[in-house]
Design an enzyme around this catalytic site. Structure first.
Site, mmCIF file in Angstrom:
data_model
loop_
_atom_site.group_PDB
_atom_site.id
_atom_site.type_symbol
_atom_site.label_atom_id
_atom_site.label_comp_id
_atom_site.label_asym_id
_atom_site.label_seq_id
_atom_site.Cartn_x
_atom_site.Cartn_y
_atom_site.Cartn_z
ATOM 1 N N SER A 34 0.333 -0.921 0.033
ATOM 2 C CA SER A 34 -0.032 0.084 -0.225
ATOM 3 C C SER A 34 0.988 1.791 -0.246
ATOM 4 C CB SER A 34 -0.913 -0.716 1.582
ATOM 5 O OG SER A 34 -1.846 1.219 1.028
ATOM 6 N N GLY A 35 0.216 2.393 -1.039
ATOM 7 C CA GLY A 35 1.250 3.059 -1.126
ATOM 8 C C GLY A 35 2.621 2.966 -1.704
ATOM 9 N N GLU A 79 0.586 -8.810 2.232
ATOM 10 C CA GLU A 79 0.806 -7.579 3.956
ATOM 11 C C GLU A 79 0.612 -8.065 5.128
ATOM 12 O OE1 GLU A 79 -3.295 -5.678 3.276
ATOM 13 O OE2 GLU A 79 -3.040 -4.500 2.574
ATOM 14 N N THR A 93 -1.203 2.241 -8.255
ATOM 15 C CA THR A 93 -2.368 3.240 -9.127
ATOM 16 C C THR A 93 -1.788 4.096 -9.994
ATOM 17 O OG1 THR A 93 -3.491 3.361 -7.014
ATOM 18 C CG2 THR A 93 -4.632 3.780 -8.641
ATOM 19 N N ASN A 120 -1.459 5.319 3.186
ATOM 20 C CA ASN A 120 -1.495 6.579 2.480
ATOM 21 C C ASN A 120 -2.782 7.079 2.042
ATOM 22 O OD1 ASN A 120 -1.373 7.018 -0.797
ATOM 23 N ND2 ASN A 120 -1.947 4.794 -1.561
ATOM 24 N N GLY A 165 -1.093 -5.836 -2.887
ATOM 25 C CA GLY A 165 0.551 -5.883 -2.746
ATOM 26 C C GLY A 165 -0.181 -7.086 -1.658
ATOM 27 N N SER A 180 -4.916 5.907 -0.576
ATOM 28 C CA SER A 180 -5.532 3.920 -1.005
ATOM 29 C C SER A 180 -6.572 3.274 -1.969
ATOM 30 C CB SER A 180 -5.211 3.179 0.571
ATOM 31 O OG SER A 180 -4.802 2.165 0.208
ATOM 32 N N SER A 181 -6.314 2.633 -2.899
ATOM 33 C CA SER A 181 -7.250 1.863 -2.514
ATOM 34 C C SER A 181 -8.092 0.768 -2.370
ATOM 35 C CB SER A 181 -6.549 1.061 -4.581
ATOM 36 O OG SER A 181 -5.781 1.962 -5.176
HETATM 37 P P1 ATP Z 1 -2.557 1.063 -2.451
HETATM 38 O O1 ATP Z 1 -2.743 -0.116 -2.144
HETATM 39 O O2 ATP Z 1 -3.158 1.697 -0.958
HETATM 40 O O3 ATP Z 1 -3.567 1.394 -2.646
HETATM 41 P P2 ATP Z 1 -0.614 2.494 -4.314
HETATM 42 O O4 ATP Z 1 0.164 1.299 -4.556
HETATM 43 O O5 ATP Z 1 -1.821 2.527 -5.732
HETATM 44 O O6 ATP Z 1 -1.398 1.746 -2.517
HETATM 45 P P3 ATP Z 1 -0.670 4.925 -5.048
HETATM 46 O O7 ATP Z 1 -2.059 5.499 -4.279
HETATM 47 O O8 ATP Z 1 -0.232 4.082 -6.354
HETATM 48 O O9 ATP Z 1 -0.283 4.422 -4.602
HETATM 49 O O10 ATP Z 1 0.459 6.116 -5.201
HETATM 50 C C1 ATP Z 1 1.094 6.356 -3.436
HETATM 51 C C2 ATP Z 1 0.434 7.618 -3.422
HETATM 52 O O11 ATP Z 1 2.135 7.787 -4.057
HETATM 53 C C3 ATP Z 1 0.080 9.082 -4.453
HETATM 54 O O12 ATP Z 1 -0.733 9.364 -4.301
HETATM 55 C C4 ATP Z 1 1.332 9.949 -5.284
HETATM 56 O O13 ATP Z 1 0.996 11.041 -4.610
HETATM 57 C C5 ATP Z 1 2.194 8.811 -4.785
HETATM 58 N N1 ATP Z 1 3.367 8.919 -5.621
HETATM 59 C C6 ATP Z 1 3.204 7.276 -6.117
HETATM 60 N N2 ATP Z 1 3.643 7.594 -7.450
HETATM 61 C C7 ATP Z 1 4.081 8.435 -8.109
HETATM 62 C C8 ATP Z 1 5.196 8.872 -9.459
HETATM 63 N N3 ATP Z 1 5.153 8.080 -10.872
HETATM 64 N N4 ATP Z 1 5.282 10.391 -9.382
HETATM 65 C C9 ATP Z 1 5.135 10.595 -8.548
HETATM 66 N N5 ATP Z 1 4.646 10.564 -7.225
HETATM 67 C C10 ATP Z 1 3.460 9.216 -6.492
HETATM 68 MG MG MG Z 2 -3.896 2.061 -5.368
#
Ligand code: ATP
Ligand code: MG
Length: 760
Positions: free
Chosen positions: A179-180, A454, A184, A225, A452, A228-229
């Site tokens: 997460s984070g 956990e 996404t 996050n 992923g 967070s999705s």
């Molecule tokens: P979750 O499992 O909680 O959904 P996630 O892996 O989907 O987490 P994201 O929401 O994609 O995580 O990313 C978290 C934050 O990290 C985003 O809101 C953004 O602020 C930052 N971030 C991620 N990737 C990038 C990137 N390529 N460039 C800039 N910021 C990024």
């Molecule tokens: Mg996500």
């Protein structure tokens, strides 16, 4: 000692791996006057580049970057790579593939905003937590024209498009990470590239607009996050014969419903609730009797209403616009908002005790009134549904009054159901809008953005399902990469039988075996009227204790040895979450509503009750909805997903978060390492280590090292020169293979030659 090292179990162990490196180099003068650097692990676990000052036998004197001088044993050092390999863009290019070298390479690049690195066929993406200048039209153009080869999501997406067209095989981009970690965002970056290259029909705009919608309804602020999705997602993007996007289809997995009625301090419920409260125009506010977020108990529980840097009202405008783009009618949009308001008002319904047996009744206040109004049911029916339960005992119907906790459960179950049905319905509507016409070619690229692995202090049913899914995906990952390795060896005519990899089939069997597997036993216990989380835990211990991946724990807990490490699950709440019951009374209420709910519910409930369950699942009382257990439904979805993925050429992206603070410019080695291990990046490295990861054409090898030959009269052809070099340096036969076009080396072998080359 050799045997010991080879039988080191997973996860990848830094000590054994590194000492193996050192052992190999024992036969070479690696601690020469010129080769001065090695990795040394500090007591905090971080690795520092140590300068070797003197050596005497197995003891060395080293100096650290801060000036400290230490006397250490040789085997506490790990071989560092020559400087020329600093920041290589593919970890496979490292001569010494050990954990500190991998960590250093990623950090070196990260510090220069090069957040993408290849690990062989896998793309590693480190979350920058800031805007990095790597995206947009110029970059897209550069990758499209192949004027840059830097690892990038664009590059991997470009490969997917090319391979789809060239091989006429569907492709998938599988994104994983904690997460984070940036899954996404990465998925959106890949979609941008697809839209840029495959755009033209206009449908690509619609596809991109599904992101703000799904994020509003399926994402929430968590401690890890801010966005967070809380669901898994597969988006399949279809292409026409001319390579243009022709439509898309979205499938979602396991939305976290419980968040609607409760979440931790400092977290939020789904974004859409706050957006609606902050951004609804006056007429809508009035229609829905909307108040501020602070006035709703469901939102109040976590004492967190806003997210730094996010304007919920503005976001609401964006979502409304996106709903228009994907052709959700104004009328349907209004229904959606009414359902959201109904959920919020449900949470405000309170109960009073009506007798001396603690039975309760819903209070007739504005909350009850608004809910009835919003969902279009009779106030009395609603009140009755929330305070009583109709039961069938034999042929008799009896009405049971509810206690406070039962009534709260019934109310919350109703709220959760409305929300999750709404979510599913919305996805259905979006899919209708994005549906591919009759002229479908069947060619597609799917992007999987799924939670992923956990492992928390306390792991519950959700982690159980998520980790099961990851176990499946990991097998897919292993098998695919293993196959790739083999193909390359066969192609070059070398002995490939030596490639081995750790299969996680045992762990999957532990979950899936019938009738004595974790999932079957869970379903079985869920059907027993007297089944409890404790009896479930005991049953597991009784039947599974002999399994190698299973360990019974004290009380209601058990441990599973996943590929990524051991996780202890607490069975508290497992049965209830697996049954996920909505009482018949509630279902009847919802299907009698005059709003659109029946429509929204109809498909949802029907599809669930049509399918027979393995053994009647809800015998208790006989009045509950007939539907699949959550675990069984998830397993079905997962099998379907794997089937789909197996017919595609996969491309893997592993997202890594460099710190837990969502902050730029902080790279915690330990945290990164743990993720590299969990998401299998080091596993790819390990698979390669057991094979021959370093590959060099005969020509290149002869050019680079030919001058080291003592007997320069030796053969002139590249193959001959190569073989002479191998002999002169006493490289053991098991350390390399000679292919038709290339030499294949085990890890570290080129490093030895490179060192000699640099000293000469
Ligand atoms: P979750 O499992 O909680 O959904 P996630 O892996 O989907 O987490 P994201 O929401 O994609 O995580 O990313 C978290 C934050 O990290 C985003 O809101 C953004 O602020 C930052 N971030 C991620 N990737 C990038 C990137 N390529 N460039 C800039 N910021 C990024
Ligand atoms: Mg996500």
């Amino acid at each position: 000692a050799d045997e010991d090292l080879e039988s080191v179990p997973l996860p990848f162990q830094s000590i054994s791996a590194s000492s193996r490196e050192l052992r190999w180099s024992d036969t070479t003068p690696y601690v020469s006057k010129k080769k001065l650097q090695s990795w040394f692990q500090l007591s905090n676990g971080n690795w520092e580049l140590a300068k070797i000052i003197t050596t005497s036998g197995k003891e060395l004197v080293i100096s650290l970057p801060d000036g400290k001088v230490l006397k250490v044993k040789q085997d506490s050092l790990v071989q560092a790579n020559p400087d020329i390999l600093d920041g290589v863009d593919d970890l496979m290019q490292l001569s010494y593939l050990n954990e500190p070298s991998v960590l250093y390479d990623l950090q070196y690049r990260y510090n220069q905003n090069m957040i993408y690195t290849k690990a062989g066929p896998v793309l590693v993406a480190i979350n920058p937590f800031k805007k990095v200048p790597l995206y947009g039209n110029n970059y897209i153009e550069a990758y499209r024209r192949k004027t840059t080869e830097s690892p990038h999501v664009y590059a991997i997406t470009d490969t997917a498009i090319r391979e789809m067209i060239r091989d006429e095989v569907n492709q998938s981009i599988i994104i994983s990470g904690e997460s984070g970690a940036g899954k996404t965002e990465t998925a959106k970056i890949a979609m941008q590239y697809l839209a840029a290259l495959g755009g033209g029909s206009g449908i690509e705009h619609e596809i991109l607009k599904t992101n703000p919608i799904l994020e509003a309804f399926g994402n929430a602020k968590t401690l890890r996050n801010d966005n967070s999705s809380r669901f898994g997602k597969l988006i399949e993007i279809h292409f026409s014969e001319t390579g243009k996007i022709s439509g898309a289809n979205i499938q979602t997995f396991l939305l976290e419903k419980s968040r609607v009625v409760q979440c931790n301090e400092g977290e939020r419920s789904y974004h859409i609730f706050y957006q609606l409260c902050a951004g609804a125009p006056p007429s809508l506010r009035e229609k829905l009797n909307l108040k501020n977020a602070e006035d709703y108990k469901y939102l109040k529980l976590s004492n967190c209403y806003s997210i730094t840097g996010v304007n919920d009202a503005e976001e609401f405008r964006i979502v409304m616009e996106a709903l228009d783009v994907v052709h959700i009618s104004k009328e349907d949009q209004e229904t959606v908002f009414a359902m959201l308001a109904a959920v919020l008002w449900l949470g405000n319904i309170s109960f009073t005790v009506i007798d001396n047996e603690d039975h309760v009744q819903a209070v007739e206040n504005e909350s009850l009134l608004h809910v009835a109004e919003l969902i279009g049911c009779d106030l009395k029916d609603l009140k009755l549904t929330l305070s009583t339960r109709n039961m069938k005992v034999g042929n008799d119907k009896i009405v049971q009054k509810l206690t406070l906790s039962q009534a709260i459960d019934a109310r919350d179950a109703l709220a959760k159901s409305i929300y999750s049905c709404l979510f599913d319905w919305l996805v259905d509507q979006i899919n209708k809008s994005l549906a591919v016409g009759k002229r479908r070619t069947g060619r597609s690229i799917s992007i999987l953005d799924i939670y992923g692995f956990e492992s928390f202090n306390r792991n519950s049913f959700e982690q159980f399902c998520i980790n099961y899914a990851n176990e499946r995906l990991q097998q897919h990952f292993n098998r695919h990469l293993f196959k790739l390795e083999q193909e390359e060896y066969i192609h070059d005519g070398i002995d490939w039988a030596k490639v081995e990899f750790e299969d996680n089939q045992d762990c999957l069997n532990l979950f899936e075996k019938r009738p004595l597997g974790l999932l079957s036993l869970l379903d079985e216990e869920s059907t027993f009227p007297n089944g409890t989380d404790l009896t479930f835990a005991n049953k597991l211990k009784q039947h599974l204790n002999s399994k190698s991946c299973f360990k019974g724990e004290r009380d209601q807990a058990f441990t599973v040895c996943h590929y990524a490490g051991e996780v202890t699950y607490d069975t508290t709440g497992f049965l209830e979450k697996n049954r996920d019951l909505l009482h018949l009374d509630s279902i009847q209420l919802l299907s009698s509503c005059t709003c659109h709910l029946p429509q929204i519910f109809a498909s949802h409930m029907l599809t669930q009750s049509e399918k027979p369950v393995n053994g009647p699942l809800h015998k208790s009382g006989g009045a509950d909805s007939q539907k699949l257990s959550v675990a069984t439904k998830f397993k079905g979805q997962l099998f379907q997903l794997m089937q789909r993925l197996e017919s595609t050429t996969p491309h893997f992206i592993r997202c890594i978060k460099p710190n837990n603070l969502q902050s730029p410019e902080s790279y915690e080695q330990g945290l990164v390492l743990q993720q590299l291990r969990c998401c299998g990046v080091l596993e790819v490295v390990r698979i390669s280590r057991s094979g021959f990861p370093t590959r060099m054409s005969h020509q290149r090898f002869a050019r680079r090292y030919g001058f080291l030959l003592l007997d320069s009269a030796a053969s002139q052809d590249p193959l001959g020169v190569s073989v002479s070099i191998l002999h002169q340096f006493n490289i053991l036969p098991e350390m390399y293979q000679v292919g038709y076009t290339k030499l294949f080396f085990r890890t570290g072998q080129i490093g030895v030659l490179e060192d000699t080359r640099n000293r000469t």
